[in-house]
Design a protein around this motif. Structure first.
Motif, PDB file in Angstrom:
ATOM      1  N   LYS A   1      -6.686  -1.164  10.918  1.00  0.00           N
ATOM      2  CA  LYS A   1      -5.682  -1.139   9.626  1.00  0.00           C
ATOM      3  C   LYS A   1      -6.013  -2.595   9.197  1.00  0.00           C
ATOM      4  O   LYS A   1      -5.873  -2.774   8.050  1.00  0.00           O
ATOM      5  CB  LYS A   1      -4.475  -0.483   9.798  1.00  0.00           C
ATOM      6  CG  LYS A   1      -3.483  -0.787   8.305  1.00  0.00           C
ATOM      7  CD  LYS A   1      -2.615   0.310   8.405  1.00  0.00           C
ATOM      8  CE  LYS A   1      -1.410   0.293   7.253  1.00  0.00           C
ATOM      9  NZ  LYS A   1      -1.999  -0.446   6.172  1.00  0.00           N
ATOM     10  N   THR A   2      -6.049  -3.527   9.932  1.00  0.00           N
ATOM     11  CA  THR A   2      -5.519  -4.802   9.500  1.00  0.00           C
ATOM     12  C   THR A   2      -6.970  -5.109   8.793  1.00  0.00           C
ATOM     13  O   THR A   2      -7.237  -6.196   7.865  1.00  0.00           O
ATOM     14  CB  THR A   2      -5.562  -5.934  10.644  1.00  0.00           C
ATOM     15  OG1 THR A   2      -5.239  -5.118  11.987  1.00  0.00           O
ATOM     16  CG2 THR A   2      -4.625  -6.995  10.491  1.00  0.00           C
ATOM     17  N   ASN A   3      -8.219  -4.700   9.357  1.00  0.00           N
ATOM     18  CA  ASN A   3      -9.368  -5.128   8.900  1.00  0.00           C
ATOM     19  C   ASN A   3      -9.400  -4.459   7.354  1.00  0.00           C
ATOM     20  O   ASN A   3     -10.010  -5.138   6.376  1.00  0.00           O
ATOM     21  CB  ASN A   3     -10.590  -4.436   9.770  1.00  0.00           C
ATOM     22  CG  ASN A   3     -11.107  -5.425  10.733  1.00  0.00           C
ATOM     23  OD1 ASN A   3     -10.881  -6.721  10.531  1.00  0.00           O
ATOM     24  ND2 ASN A   3     -11.713  -4.966  11.879  1.00  0.00           N
ATOM     25  N   GLN A   4      -8.917  -3.182   7.361  1.00  0.00           N
ATOM     26  CA  GLN A   4      -9.207  -2.532   6.246  1.00  0.00           C
ATOM     27  C   GLN A   4      -8.457  -3.171   5.084  1.00  0.00           C
ATOM     28  O   GLN A   4      -8.769  -3.399   4.022  1.00  0.00           O
ATOM     29  CB  GLN A   4      -8.634  -0.963   6.439  1.00  0.00           C
ATOM     30  CG  GLN A   4      -9.707  -0.209   7.226  1.00  0.00           C
ATOM     31  CD  GLN A   4     -10.022   1.274   6.805  1.00  0.00           C
ATOM     32  OE1 GLN A   4      -9.254   1.645   5.880  1.00  0.00           O
ATOM     33  NE2 GLN A   4     -10.670   1.898   7.547  1.00  0.00           N
ATOM     34  N   ASP A   5      -7.243  -3.315   5.374  1.00  0.00           N
ATOM     35  CA  ASP A   5      -6.358  -4.065   4.355  1.00  0.00           C
ATOM     36  C   ASP A   5      -6.849  -5.538   3.878  1.00  0.00           C
ATOM     37  O   ASP A   5      -6.898  -5.845   2.797  1.00  0.00           O
ATOM     38  CB  ASP A   5      -4.965  -4.645   5.055  1.00  0.00           C
ATOM     39  CG  ASP A   5      -4.208  -3.163   5.393  1.00  0.00           C
ATOM     40  OD1 ASP A   5      -4.519  -2.040   4.499  1.00  0.00           O
ATOM     41  OD2 ASP A   5      -3.066  -3.220   6.001  1.00  0.00           O
ATOM     42  N   ARG A   6      -7.631  -6.267   4.867  1.00  0.00           N
ATOM     43  CA  ARG A   6      -8.222  -7.568   4.477  1.00  0.00           C
ATOM     44  C   ARG A   6      -9.426  -7.124   3.684  1.00  0.00           C
ATOM     45  O   ARG A   6      -9.445  -7.865   2.685  1.00  0.00           O
ATOM     46  CB  ARG A   6      -8.804  -8.271   5.713  1.00  0.00           C
ATOM     47  CG  ARG A   6      -8.984  -9.445   5.442  1.00  0.00           C
ATOM     48  CD  ARG A   6      -9.409 -10.356   6.553  1.00  0.00           C
ATOM     49  NE  ARG A   6     -10.542  -9.479   7.531  1.00  0.00           N
ATOM     50  CZ  ARG A   6     -10.535  -9.555   8.722  1.00  0.00           C
ATOM     51  NH1 ARG A   6      -9.904 -10.456   9.454  1.00  0.00           N
ATOM     52  NH2 ARG A   6     -11.425  -8.926   9.469  1.00  0.00           N
ATOM     53  N   VAL A   7     -10.170  -6.141   3.963  1.00  0.00           N
ATOM     54  CA  VAL A   7     -11.353  -5.713   3.047  1.00  0.00           C
ATOM     55  C   VAL A   7     -10.743  -5.488   1.605  1.00  0.00           C
ATOM     56  O   VAL A   7     -11.294  -5.824   0.301  1.00  0.00           O
ATOM     57  CB  VAL A   7     -11.921  -4.869   3.755  1.00  0.00           C
ATOM     58  CG1 VAL A   7     -13.048  -4.071   2.712  1.00  0.00           C
ATOM     59  CG2 VAL A   7     -12.927  -5.342   4.964  1.00  0.00           C
ATOM     60  N   LYS A   8      -9.703  -4.597   1.676  1.00  0.00           N
ATOM     61  CA  LYS A   8      -9.169  -4.002   0.316  1.00  0.00           C
ATOM     62  C   LYS A   8      -8.775  -5.153  -0.787  1.00  0.00           C
ATOM     63  O   LYS A   8      -8.893  -5.157  -1.720  1.00  0.00           O
ATOM     64  CB  LYS A   8      -8.128  -3.140   0.644  1.00  0.00           C
ATOM     65  CG  LYS A   8      -8.736  -1.779   0.963  1.00  0.00           C
ATOM     66  CD  LYS A   8      -7.698  -0.741   1.329  1.00  0.00           C
ATOM     67  CE  LYS A   8      -8.321   0.584   1.621  1.00  0.00           C
ATOM     68  NZ  LYS A   8      -7.237   1.874   2.181  1.00  0.00           N
ATOM     69  N   GLU A   9      -8.045  -6.277   0.105  1.00  0.00           N
ATOM     70  CA  GLU A   9      -7.446  -7.552  -0.745  1.00  0.00           C
ATOM     71  C   GLU A   9      -8.731  -8.129  -1.294  1.00  0.00           C
ATOM     72  O   GLU A   9      -8.728  -8.394  -2.625  1.00  0.00           O
ATOM     73  CB  GLU A   9      -6.593  -8.314   0.216  1.00  0.00           C
ATOM     74  CG  GLU A   9      -5.883  -9.440  -0.475  1.00  0.00           C
ATOM     75  CD  GLU A   9      -5.457  -9.185  -1.746  1.00  0.00           C
ATOM     76  OE1 GLU A   9      -4.966  -8.148  -1.878  1.00  0.00           O
ATOM     77  OE2 GLU A   9      -5.226 -10.047  -2.645  1.00  0.00           O
ATOM     78  N   ILE A  10      -9.822  -8.503  -0.336  1.00  0.00           N
ATOM     79  CA  ILE A  10     -10.832  -9.232  -1.151  1.00  0.00           C
ATOM     80  C   ILE A  10     -11.570  -8.516  -2.043  1.00  0.00           C
ATOM     81  O   ILE A  10     -11.826  -8.850  -3.056  1.00  0.00           O
ATOM     82  CB  ILE A  10     -12.036  -9.450   0.052  1.00  0.00           C
ATOM     83  CG1 ILE A  10     -11.342 -10.210   1.172  1.00  0.00           C
ATOM     84  CG2 ILE A  10     -13.126 -10.079  -0.685  1.00  0.00           C
ATOM     85  CD1 ILE A  10     -12.192 -10.385   2.378  1.00  0.00           C
ATOM     86  N   VAL A  11     -11.732  -7.042  -1.922  1.00  0.00           N
ATOM     87  CA  VAL A  11     -12.471  -6.016  -3.033  1.00  0.00           C
ATOM     88  C   VAL A  11     -11.405  -6.203  -4.267  1.00  0.00           C
ATOM     89  O   VAL A  11     -11.975  -6.371  -5.422  1.00  0.00           O
ATOM     90  CB  VAL A  11     -12.469  -4.873  -2.370  1.00  0.00           C
ATOM     91  CG1 VAL A  11     -12.665  -3.667  -3.716  1.00  0.00           C
ATOM     92  CG2 VAL A  11     -13.285  -4.621  -1.405  1.00  0.00           C
ATOM     93  N   ARG A  12     -10.271  -6.161  -4.172  1.00  0.00           N
ATOM     94  CA  ARG A  12      -9.147  -6.463  -5.438  1.00  0.00           C
ATOM     95  C   ARG A  12      -9.421  -7.417  -5.977  1.00  0.00           C
ATOM     96  O   ARG A  12      -9.729  -7.618  -7.358  1.00  0.00           O
ATOM     97  CB  ARG A  12      -7.601  -6.246  -4.897  1.00  0.00           C
ATOM     98  CG  ARG A  12      -6.892  -5.925  -6.234  1.00  0.00           C
ATOM     99  CD  ARG A  12      -5.196  -6.265  -5.656  1.00  0.00           C
ATOM    100  NE  ARG A  12      -4.833  -7.719  -5.029  1.00  0.00           N
ATOM    101  CZ  ARG A  12      -4.974  -8.809  -5.820  1.00  0.00           C
ATOM    102  NH1 ARG A  12      -5.199  -8.606  -7.321  1.00  0.00           N
ATOM    103  NH2 ARG A  12      -4.869  -9.964  -5.525  1.00  0.00           N
ATOM    104  N   GLU A  13      -9.644  -8.831  -5.526  1.00  0.00           N
ATOM    105  CA  GLU A  13      -9.590  -9.909  -6.069  1.00  0.00           C
ATOM    106  C   GLU A  13     -11.171 -10.029  -6.926  1.00  0.00           C
ATOM    107  O   GLU A  13     -11.405 -10.314  -7.974  1.00  0.00           O
ATOM    108  CB  GLU A  13      -9.694 -11.209  -5.074  1.00  0.00           C
ATOM    109  CG  GLU A  13      -8.577 -11.384  -4.769  1.00  0.00           C
ATOM    110  CD  GLU A  13      -8.369 -12.382  -3.638  1.00  0.00           C
ATOM    111  OE1 GLU A  13      -9.343 -13.079  -3.180  1.00  0.00           O
ATOM    112  OE2 GLU A  13      -7.346 -12.469  -2.937  1.00  0.00           O
TER     113      GLU A  13
END
Ligand SMILES: Nc1ncnc2c1ncn2[C@@H]1O[C@H](COP(=O)(O)OP(=O)(O)OP(=O)(O)O)[C@@H](O)[C@H]1O
Ligand SMILES: [Mg+2]
Length: 343
Positions: A286-298
């Protein structure tokens, strides 16, 4: 006669194949090694176009193609052939019509597998992901590539214990780097007999062209998607770098729903998060996914210009101020002229 169990492919151009300068350059180099008699090996991370390039190269060689996919469970007989069941032969003697004489016998049936077929008829062999097969299963390739001889196991019958490889036989290999799961280290002896070309992710133009060709989305929309995927790749924060497959998935999903990134920004944002988080994490942390999602959002926000509302606001404020100045000047003039009017 070629055994009916072997699938032989026609060397046909691939649909939607994109030939940019980058692709042409690799193909031409590979083709020159093939023409000189050397097998070519495309090695690189997932999604760098190895299988597609191998098929494209094979179509340029213009010989029928047989394809093998490397497999942990493979044994030499999966490549060469083996005794598979029995064949029943029935002879009906029609000359003695009064006595219908039938004769049946069963013979052990040898079935040539793809490698034997390719060597015998001089076809092009594509051995995709060959390092997924265990090295011992691939040993048979050493003599084929070096001495142009194929050792045949006993049981095949026939004239000689070996098969002379047809001069038209060529081989194209693909593999993932050794750090990938389920991949064996390829034997040095085998690698010494082929020209290995290391591939990396496509250049920008090719990535956009492939995304566009596969999805039929506009070039501009394809560029937006590719910018986001490349941004995430270059961030270096992913467990697995996103590939052109991610671009194609996002683009095809948009196209199927008749959407564009700018007209449906929130759906697009969600789609990018889902697809790219899924592509870049295998274990589902989940940590990885959340990090990826945050970068994608930006990245999505940057591409679509979301968050630039402050700039727009400032501009609007500037123009309001300008209007106010004009108005106040106008009012001043009016009051001056009113002052001149005799009351
Ligand atoms: N030149 C090209 N023109 C059009 N589409 C392409 C081209 N090269 C690659 N693709 C597309 O890009 C995707 C990835 O390519 P491909 O499957 O060949 O990569 P790969 O390196 O073999 O990946 P893997 O290691 O996961 O097997 C596929 O959907 C393929 O159709
Ligand atoms: Mg592949």
């Amino acid at each position: 006669m070629i055994d009916e169990m072997t699938t032989v492919l026609e060397p046909a151009p691939l649909p939607d194949f994109v030939e940019t300068k980058y692709v042409k350059d690799i193909t031409n180099r590979a083709f020159s090694y093939i023409k000189a008699g050397f097998p070519v090996h495309f090695r690189g991370p997932s999604g760098t176009g190895k299988t597609t390039l191998a098929m494209h190269l094979a179509s340029k060689i213009e010989r029928p193609v047989v394809m093998i996919h490397g497999d942990e469970e493979f044994s030499t007989s999966d490549l060469v052939g083996g005794e598979h069941g029995y064949r029943i032969r029935k002879v009906v003697d029609r000359f003695i019509s009064s006595v219908l004489k039938t004769e049946e016998d069963m013979v052990k049936r040898w079935v040539d597998n793809r490698l034997t077929v390719a060597c015998k008829y001089g076809f092009t062999l594509i051995y995709d992901e060959f390092t997924r097969s265990r090295p011992e299963a691939n040993n048979i390739l050493l003599s084929i590539l070096q001495e142009k001889m194929m050792d045949l196991p006993v049981g095949r019958g026939g004239e000689e214990p070996y098969l002379r490889v047809d001069p038209d036989f060529t081989a194209i290999f693909t593999s993932n780097p050794e750090e990938y799961a389920g991949v064996h280290r390829s034997q040095d002896a085998l690698r010494d007999r082929m020209v290995t070309m290391d591939l990396d992710h496509f250049d920008y133009d090719t990535e956009v062209a492939v995304t566009q060709a596969k999805s039929k989305l506009s070039r501009q929309d394809s560029q937006i998607i590719v910018n986001i995927v490349r941004g995430l790749r270059e961030s270096g924060k992913c467990e697995f770098a996103p590939t052109v497959r991610g671009c194609i998935m996002i683009a095809k999903t948009l196209k199927a729903q008749k959407l564009t990134p700018s007209k449906s920004s929130s759906t697009f944002m969600q789609m990018c998060k889902d697809i790219l988080a899924s592509e870049t994490s295998r274990v589902g942390s989940k940590t990885n996914q959340d990090r990826v999602k945050e970068i994608v959002r930006e990245l999505v926000a940057k591409e679509l210009g979301i968050g630039k509302t402050i700039d727009v606001g400032e501009k609007a404020a500037e123009s309001i101020a300008a209007i106010e100045t004009v108005d106040s000047k106008k009012e001043k003039k009016e009051s001056e002229s009113l002052a001149g009017v005799p009351g």
